[in-house]
Design a protein around this motif. Structure first.
Motif, short mmCIF file in Angstrom:
data_model
loop_
_atom_site.label_atom_id
_atom_site.label_comp_id
_atom_site.label_asym_id
_atom_site.label_seq_id
_atom_site.Cartn_x
_atom_site.Cartn_y
_atom_site.Cartn_z
N GLY A 620 0.80 -1.23 0.00
CA GLY A 620 0.00 0.00 0.00
C GLY A 620 0.82 1.26 0.00
N VAL A 621 2.14 1.14 0.14
CA VAL A 621 3.02 2.31 0.13
C VAL A 621 4.03 2.15 -0.99
CG1 VAL A 621 4.68 3.68 1.45
CG2 VAL A 621 2.73 2.64 2.63
N VAL A 622 4.11 3.17 -1.86
CA VAL A 622 5.04 3.15 -3.00
C VAL A 622 6.20 4.08 -2.67
CG1 VAL A 622 5.34 3.66 -5.44
CG2 VAL A 622 3.19 2.66 -4.61
N VAL A 623 7.42 3.58 -2.85
CA VAL A 623 8.63 4.37 -2.60
C VAL A 623 9.10 4.99 -3.91
CG1 VAL A 623 11.00 4.34 -1.74
CG2 VAL A 623 9.26 2.83 -0.71
N ARG A 624 9.30 6.31 -3.87
CA ARG A 624 9.83 7.02 -5.04
C ARG A 624 11.08 7.80 -4.62
NH1 ARG A 624 6.97 4.14 -7.59
NH2 ARG A 624 5.18 4.75 -8.92
N ILE A 625 12.02 7.91 -5.56
CA ILE A 625 13.22 8.69 -5.32
C ILE A 625 13.26 9.82 -6.34
CG2 ILE A 625 15.74 8.69 -5.19
CD1 ILE A 625 15.64 5.75 -4.49
N ARG A 626 13.32 11.08 -5.80
CA ARG A 626 13.39 12.25 -6.66
C ARG A 626 14.65 13.04 -6.34
NH1 ARG A 626 7.01 13.84 -5.62
NH2 ARG A 626 6.13 12.01 -6.70
N LYS A 627 14.78 14.23 -6.90
CA LYS A 627 16.00 15.00 -6.71
C LYS A 627 16.26 15.33 -5.24
CE LYS A 627 16.06 17.22 -11.27
NZ LYS A 627 16.06 18.50 -12.00
N ASP A 628 15.18 15.60 -4.47
CA ASP A 628 15.35 15.96 -3.07
C ASP A 628 15.37 14.75 -2.15
OD1 ASP A 628 12.74 15.32 -3.54
OD2 ASP A 628 11.89 16.95 -2.33
N GLY A 629 15.35 13.54 -2.72
CA GLY A 629 15.44 12.34 -1.90
C GLY A 629 14.20 11.49 -1.99
N PHE A 630 13.91 10.78 -0.91
CA PHE A 630 12.81 9.81 -0.90
C PHE A 630 11.45 10.50 -0.77
CE2 PHE A 630 16.33 7.08 0.43
CZ PHE A 630 16.10 5.94 -0.33
N HIS A 631 10.47 9.86 -1.38
CA HIS A 631 9.06 10.22 -1.23
C HIS A 631 8.27 8.94 -1.06
CE1 HIS A 631 9.08 14.59 -2.32
NE2 HIS A 631 10.26 14.23 -2.81
N ILE A 659 11.16 12.85 4.98
CA ILE A 659 11.08 11.43 4.63
C ILE A 659 12.47 10.79 4.60
CG2 ILE A 659 10.21 9.77 2.94
CD1 ILE A 659 8.06 11.38 4.38
N ASN A 660 13.48 11.58 4.24
CA ASN A 660 14.84 11.02 4.20
C ASN A 660 15.28 10.51 5.57
OD1 ASN A 660 15.16 11.56 1.44
ND2 ASN A 660 15.84 13.66 1.85
N LYS A 661 14.84 11.19 6.62
CA LYS A 661 15.23 10.77 7.97
C LYS A 661 14.60 9.44 8.35
CE LYS A 661 16.45 15.08 10.34
NZ LYS A 661 16.20 15.92 11.53
N ILE A 662 13.32 9.26 8.02
CA ILE A 662 12.68 8.00 8.38
C ILE A 662 13.23 6.87 7.53
CG2 ILE A 662 10.68 8.09 6.83
CD1 ILE A 662 10.65 7.04 10.54
N MET A 663 13.63 7.15 6.31
CA MET A 663 14.19 6.11 5.45
C MET A 663 15.59 5.72 5.92
SD MET A 663 11.75 5.42 3.45
CE MET A 663 12.49 4.40 2.18
N ALA A 664 16.28 6.63 6.65
CA ALA A 664 17.60 6.31 7.18
C ALA A 664 17.53 5.65 8.55
CB ALA A 664 18.43 7.60 7.27
#
Length: 798
Positions: A620-631, A659-664
């Motif tokens: 149910g959650v899609v991970v995307r990576i853009r210029k500013d990091g994770f979304h 979001i970058n902090k939670i992904m780290a």
């Protein structure tokens, strides 16, 4: 010519009173009277009168002991239990009116209970316990509950009595109705008190500017009295000299007399008759209105024409309501001119009965007390404590408080007297009390003015937490900023509110009890220049009054030493029972309800990277990576679309906007992951789904916080501490060698009675012989209040 006396009517809604006849003819119409009654009724409806009463377990404590109390919340108009507020604020103030202890207590159906542990380092002295609600902060602090207690620090005795001098005494003078007017005879009441606020015997004289004696006076009961006095026309001023004893004289100026004005005089003119006489220095005819109201209810209303500078109102005592009545005189412009108080003892109180099963007891004996209250339902509390030379002051009964002392300013000395004494002396003492300690909860200017919003709102669902949003650097309030409040926990609870024009936000978090760490923040992506400040919910206004009485007495040194020894023994052998708390139900459901997806990560292969966890296990959650990091993008399953913005990401209930902090963050620290599919509306905020991470301990597990986040310790309503007392119901327990030197044998704040059914309460005496006072307080659902006390005798073992 003198106007005839009139008999007032008694309906509560007086919309059209008959015009009384006067010797000079018909009185002029006075339509403003109907307006006054209507405005008072509307004011009562929009500003409910709330009162708190605290039953304290005893009047004297040692530093280090626990103060137990029960809170009764009552409707000030009808004295019935009032469930308007769910939180009571209780404080202990020192002699300088500075709080030394503060706590919040949960209220349910108009009652609550709590404790305050007096610090061992608390200095000996007289202290004041006061209590109020958020709603009561809209009115004068005189309306808060106040009760004086004594704290003795036996480890560091201090607090000797102040020097005995005339400067330690106070004399106050109160013209009846509020004013002295030149050329008009007035009754002047007075009160002479010592440094502790207690009435003291004295006599005195009133001198004019030339030193001539124009009046004399002498105190009656409780340092109060009155005298008649006519200020002479002209610029004369008057001074009272009060003689307190040999070589002890106090000088006090009298209130300045006005050139023009009104004076009133209330006289008892019959078994069931009162007469109020109005005089003025102006001979012009003038319409007047008299309103008799009690607890914002109108009992009497009348019109009268002032003729030749005088008007007379006569009415029955029985027409007044129970308790303290305010007799307020108005002119045709609705301006209040004078006010006078009258007390009518309540016709019915809660007839509490309490009886012990034996005339006397031995040590470690069982005591059974049967209590009853003839009412549909009643809530009671009972304390049993030892009487000694340090504990002699009588307690305040809830009935005395609700019907008398809460309606007056300052401390009423021996309120029982005004309920039990009879005869002319008692009537005069009551009159002196009302003349000297009159007070009104509201101002007529507020009643007659256009309605204004109240600054403080009631708290019907728990404590409200307030904060302010300011512009960093300028300290200017910022409006329309969403602020998020969280408290890291395994129970996910988040509050959000938007700031008003003053930058203030209000939160009503659920399940907020005990000391907690709270986190306040804004969305750094939308606002990074705001500064957050937590606002204290405690009142910063204090009632004026005498300093609580205190002074160590050398002749009680043996008693101090004995109490010190008893406290040390109890601390040594009973401290393990002091911090027992009642267990309560905990609702573990998150603020957003049941999630659409839940993942207990220990049931899956554990990955060391958060991205892998989300990609592998959470469809149910899609991970995307853009210029500013994770979304992160949440799937809206209802509409079968993919939401295009980041969801609200939570870690132990705290929002994580980066979001970058939670992904780290290390996923091995995460126990559970919840996902709410679809948009979620939360107060002023709208979330594009919710992704909630919960750690094993619910303490963020070292997650790095943003620099602009405000983290602060905050205490919700206190946890309920259980009162412990040993039971000697077996031979082995009775022969225990553990000493039992308790001064407080029993405390029960949760006694509920229904109808005429009696209830038996059991407890055991300790190892100390002596006399023990049993104090019972109660409030019934029909508004009847009552108190009862009696003494138990405990004889030493043979």
């Amino acid at each position: 010519m003198m106007p005839k006396k009139i008999l007032l009517a008694t309906p509560l809604a007086l919309l059209a009173l008959a015009t009384p006849q006067a010797a000079a003819g018909q009185t002029a119409p006075l339509d403003s009277l109907d307006g006054l009654t209507g405005k008072l009724l509307r004011y009562e409806q929009r500003s409910p009168h709330e009162k708190l009463f605290l039953h304290l377990d005893r009047p004297v404590y040692l530093s280090g002991e626990t103060l137990w109390f029960k809170v009764y919340a009552a409707d000030g108009t009808h004295a019935r239990p009032l469930a308007l507020s769910s939180v009571a604020y209780v404080e202990v103030l020192d002699a300088d009116r500075q709080p030394v202890l503060q706590t919040k207590v949960a209220l349910q159906q108009g009652t609550g209970q709590g404790t305050l542990v007096l610090p061992t380092a608390l200095a000996a002295g007289g202290y004041t316990v006061r209590a109020y609600t958020s709603w009561m902060k809209n009115f004068s602090p005189d309306a808060y509950f106040h009760r004086s207690i004594t704290v003795i620090n036996t480890q560091a005795a201090s607090g000797a009595s102040a020097r005995d001098s005339a400067a330690a005494y106070d004399a106050q003078f109160f013209p009846e109705g509020g004013h002295l007017v030149r050329g008009l005879r007035s009754r002047v009441a007075f009160k002479i008190t010592d440094k502790a606020g207690r009435g003291t015997a004295a006599e005195g004289r009133v001198l004019n500017q030339r030193g001539a004696v124009v009046a004399t006076f002498k105190t009656q009961r409780f340092g109060m009295g009155h005298f008649d006095f006519t200020p002479a026309p002209g610029p004369d001023t008057y001074t009272a000299t009060v003689t307190l004893g040999p070589k002890r004289v106090l000088t006090q100026p009298l209130p300045v007399a006005a050139e023009q004005g009104y004076v009133i005089r209330l006289d008892d003119t019959g078994a069931d008759e009162l007469t109020l006489t109005v005089k003025t220095s102006s001979p012009q005819p003038e319409p007047l209105a008299l309103l008799a109201h009690s607890r914002q209810q109108v009992a009497l209303a009348a019109k009268q024409m002032l003729v030749n500078g005088q008007a007379v109102f006569t009415f029955k005592k029985s027409a007044l309501l129970d308790g303290v009545s305010h007799l307020t005189l108005f002119n045709a412009d609705r301006k209040p001119l004078c006010e006078r108080l009258y007390f009518r003892a309540p016709q019915q109180l809660l007839a509490l009965t309490a009886q012990a099963d034996k005339p006397q007891y031995g040590v470690r004996n069982k005591v059974s007390v049967q209590v009853a209250a003839p009412a549909p339902a009643a809530s009671l509390s009972m304390a049993v404590y030892r009487l000694d030379s340090l504990t002699t002051a009588p307690g305040l009964g809830i009935d005395r408080y609700l019907w008398l002392t809460s309606e007056l300013q300052g401390t009423v000395e021996n309120p029982d007297y005004y309920f039990t004494a009879t005869g002319p002396e008692a009537a005069e003492a009551t009159d002196n009390l009302l003349l000297t300690q009159g007070w009104s909860r509201f101002k007529w200017e507020d009643v007659l003015a256009a309605p204004k919003p109240f600054e403080f709102l009631p708290e019907p669902y728990g404590p409200v937490i307030q904060a302010q949003v300011l512009q960093a650097g300028t300290r200017q309030p910022r409006a329309g900023i969403n602020v998020f409040l969280s408290s890291p926990s395994r129970i996910v609870d988040l509050s959000v509110a938007a700031s008003n024009a003053q930058g203030v936000v209000w939160f009503e978090p659920n399940r907020f009890s005990g000391p907690r760490e709270i986190i306040l923040q804004t969305d750094a992506g939308q606002d990074s220049t705001s500064q957050l400040t937590l606002l204290s919910p405690f009142s910063t206004r204090y009632a004026a009054g005498a300093r609580p009485a205190f002074g160590l007495t050398p002749r009680f040194q043996n008693d101090y030493a004995k109490r010190h020894f008893q406290a040390q023994v109890q601390n040594a052998f009973g401290s393990q029972y002091r911090n027992r708390y009642a267990s309560g139900r905990v609702d573990s459901l998150a603020f957003f309800g049941k999630p659409d997806e839940t993942y207990l990560l220990d049931k899956f292969t554990r990955f060391k990277v958060m991205e892998e966890v989300l990609r592998e296990y959470v469809p149910g959650v899609v991970v995307r990576i853009r210029k500013d990091g994770f979304h992160l993008l949440v799937t809206d399953r209802t509409n079968r679309t993919l939401l295009t913005e980041n969801p609200m990401v939570l870690l132990d209930g705290m929002p994580v906007f980066n979001i970058n902090k939670i992904m780290a963050f290390n996923p091995l620290k995460v126990r559970k992951l919840d996902v709410l599919d679809g948009r979620y509306f939360h107060g002023p905020a709208v979330y594009n789904g919710i992704v909630s991470f919960t750690t094993y301990k619910g303490d963020l597990e070292g997650f790095p916080l943003d620099p602009h986040v405000l983290v602060q310790e905050y205490e919700g309503v206190q946890h309920q501490r259980e009162f412990y007392a040993p039971r000697y119901d077996t031979p082995e327990a009775a022969k225990s060698r553990l000493p039992d030197l308790r001064n407080l044998l029993y405390w029960n704040p949760d006694i509920n009675l229904t109808g005429s059914t009696a209830k038996t309460l059991d407890f055991y005496t300790g190892d100390q012989a002596g006399r023990y006072l049993v104090v019972l307080q109660g409030l019934a659902t029909n508004g009847l209040a009552g108190s009862r006390s009696f003494v138990l005798d405990v004889k030493p073992a043979l």
